[in-house]
Each structure stands twice: as structure tokens, then as C-alpha cells.
Design an enzyme around this catalytic site. Sequence first.
Site, mmCIF file in Angstrom:
data_model
loop_
_atom_site.group_PDB
_atom_site.id
_atom_site.type_symbol
_atom_site.label_atom_id
_atom_site.label_comp_id
_atom_site.label_asym_id
_atom_site.label_seq_id
_atom_site.Cartn_x
_atom_site.Cartn_y
_atom_site.Cartn_z
ATOM 1 N N LYS A 1 -1.844 5.022 64.150
ATOM 2 C CA LYS A 1 -0.836 5.324 65.060
ATOM 3 C C LYS A 1 -0.261 3.908 65.490
ATOM 4 O O LYS A 1 -0.879 3.135 65.963
ATOM 5 C CB LYS A 1 -1.511 6.164 66.190
ATOM 6 C CG LYS A 1 -1.548 7.620 65.743
ATOM 7 C CD LYS A 1 -1.520 8.411 66.850
ATOM 8 C CE LYS A 1 -1.743 9.919 66.403
ATOM 9 N NZ LYS A 1 -1.919 10.964 67.398
ATOM 10 N N HIS B 1 -4.611 18.360 78.668
ATOM 11 C CA HIS B 1 -5.840 18.164 77.944
ATOM 12 C C HIS B 1 -6.835 18.472 79.157
ATOM 13 O O HIS B 1 -8.021 19.036 78.844
ATOM 14 C CB HIS B 1 -5.935 16.493 77.902
ATOM 15 C CG HIS B 1 -5.237 15.965 76.566
ATOM 16 N ND1 HIS B 1 -4.295 14.862 76.772
ATOM 17 C CD2 HIS B 1 -5.174 16.484 75.420
ATOM 18 C CE1 HIS B 1 -3.838 14.587 75.443
ATOM 19 N NE2 HIS B 1 -4.214 15.638 74.917
ATOM 20 N N ARG C 1 -1.472 24.882 70.553
ATOM 21 C CA ARG C 1 -0.597 24.989 71.503
ATOM 22 C C ARG C 1 0.467 26.308 70.992
ATOM 23 O O ARG C 1 0.711 27.025 71.825
ATOM 24 C CB ARG C 1 0.142 23.902 72.095
ATOM 25 C CG ARG C 1 -0.595 22.781 72.907
ATOM 26 C CD ARG C 1 0.248 21.647 72.749
ATOM 27 N NE ARG C 1 0.209 20.977 71.415
ATOM 28 C CZ ARG C 1 0.433 19.837 71.002
ATOM 29 N NH1 ARG C 1 0.765 18.754 72.004
ATOM 30 N NH2 ARG C 1 0.433 19.348 69.794
ATOM 31 N N SER D 1 1.352 14.210 74.529
ATOM 32 C CA SER D 1 1.138 12.815 75.067
ATOM 33 C C SER D 1 2.415 12.095 74.032
ATOM 34 O O SER D 1 3.084 11.300 74.755
ATOM 35 C CB SER D 1 0.102 12.285 74.579
ATOM 36 O OG SER D 1 -1.164 12.756 75.040
HETATM 37 O O1 PNS Z 1 -4.783 13.841 69.862
HETATM 38 P P1 PNS Z 1 -4.710 13.825 68.407
HETATM 39 O O2 PNS Z 1 -3.931 12.656 67.917
HETATM 40 O O3 PNS Z 1 -4.186 15.153 67.820
HETATM 41 O O4 PNS Z 1 -6.209 13.685 67.557
HETATM 42 C C1 PNS Z 1 -6.531 13.808 66.266
HETATM 43 C C2 PNS Z 1 -7.913 13.237 66.137
HETATM 44 C C3 PNS Z 1 -8.404 12.216 66.800
HETATM 45 C C4 PNS Z 1 -8.935 14.691 66.289
HETATM 46 C C5 PNS Z 1 -8.108 13.100 64.476
HETATM 47 O O5 PNS Z 1 -6.993 12.202 63.928
HETATM 48 C C6 PNS Z 1 -9.631 12.751 64.106
HETATM 49 O O6 PNS Z 1 -10.505 13.595 63.866
HETATM 50 N N1 PNS Z 1 -9.755 11.517 63.868
HETATM 51 C C7 PNS Z 1 -11.070 10.882 63.333
HETATM 52 C C8 PNS Z 1 -10.915 10.534 61.651
HETATM 53 C C9 PNS Z 1 -11.440 11.760 60.850
HETATM 54 O O7 PNS Z 1 -12.649 12.353 61.026
HETATM 55 N N2 PNS Z 1 -10.579 12.148 59.931
HETATM 56 C C10 PNS Z 1 -10.847 13.062 59.020
HETATM 57 C C11 PNS Z 1 -10.219 14.450 59.888
HETATM 58 S S1 PNS Z 1 -10.345 15.978 58.727
#
Ligand code: PNS
Length: 174
Positions: free
Chosen positions: A43, A19, A93, A131
Site C-alpha cells: 500500500k 471497523h 459490506r 478507510s
Molecule cells: O483492511 P484490508 O486492507 O482489507 O486488510 C487486508 C489484509 C491485511 C487482511 C490482507 O492483506 C492480509 O491478510 N495480509 C497479510 C498477508 C497475507 O497473509 N496474505 C495472503 C492472504 S491470502
Amino acid sequence: MKDIVAIYPGSFDPVTNGHLDLIYRGSKLFDRLIVAIARNMDKAEPLFDMEERKDMLEAMTSQLDNVTVDIFEGLLVAYCIQKNANAVLRGIRAISDYEFELQMALMNHKMEPRVETLFLMSAEKYSYLSSRIVREIAKLGGPLNGLLPEMVEERVRRKIAQKQSYSTGTHLIK
Ligand code: PNS
């Protein structure tokens, strides 16, 4: 030239060297970069609470003038509009990340065409790092060297020891 404000969203539980590599590189590309920790209801059993994650991210990025750290709730695109951000930064990645990232980028763009998702390839040396895997190795007492900043590694070890002593009840023994 337009001012580019980018949001780098994620769970950051905990922040890894992967990150941080993306944050450093992103800070050179954008006028402002907001690292945004998502309050994710789905989560189960996070390792760190939101404020702890924010704390660690702030400590790790304090030397970067154009980077701030925030916590958001709800839709990412709504948060982007609220912050006047025109870009979302995500790291890829491996091919396995691509499908999910493509789905999110297209869906976000459909919901909010003013926001573009931009991708950076993760540095090769962090391409296997996540993570989730860090949490698993830490819980099983494995080595974390090179995966996390020192201060974060220390906090992960402390947190796991604390959780394990609570689950076995040894914190009650004087
Ligand atoms: O680190 P991560 O868990 O891969 O991050 C995922 C994240 C937080 C980017 C994604 O879950 C997110 O954007 N959540 C906010 C809710 C949202 O907008 N959901 C619709 C996505 S199309």
C-alpha cells in the site's frame, strides 16, 4: 466448549465506525479478539504509521476487556498460529467484497486448515464506508461526520493539514 481466539486483521488506516461495529460484535462472540494491523508493503503512502493506528485502535477499544491490538508482519495464517488463534474475523459490506474475501478465506484455509475465516455482515449504515474513501474525502476537505469516532476524525484532519503544509512548504514560513 472450546476457547475461540479470533484475529480481526486489516489495514485500519484509519479505523472507522464500521471497523468498531465489527469489533464490538466480535468481542461478544469470541473469548478473545485480537485486532491485528497488517504491515502491508504494497500500500503506497499510508495516512498514519503503524504505531499511530495502534494508538487509535487501543483508545477506541480500551473498555473491551477481551480485545487487544497488535501489529503483524508476513502471512496472516502464520500469525494466527503464533497467537494460538483458531479464527479470522472479516466483515463483508457488499457483493463486491465477496470475491476478494472468498479468495483470501480459501487460500488461507488451504495454507492453514486449522484456521477458519468467519464473516459478519457490516451494519447497513456502514455498508458504503471504507478507510480509502475516508482518506479521499478528508484530503478533499469533505465532511466526515458519522464515519469516524470523534478523536479519530480530529487526528485525520490534523494529519491531512500537516501533510498538506509539508507538500506546499508552508510549514517553513514563520
Ligand atoms: O483492511 P484490508 O486492507 O482489507 O486488510 C487486508 C489484509 C491485511 C487482511 C490482507 O492483506 C492480509 O491478510 N495480509 C497479510 C498477508 C497475507 O497473509 N496474505 C495472503 C492472504 S491470502
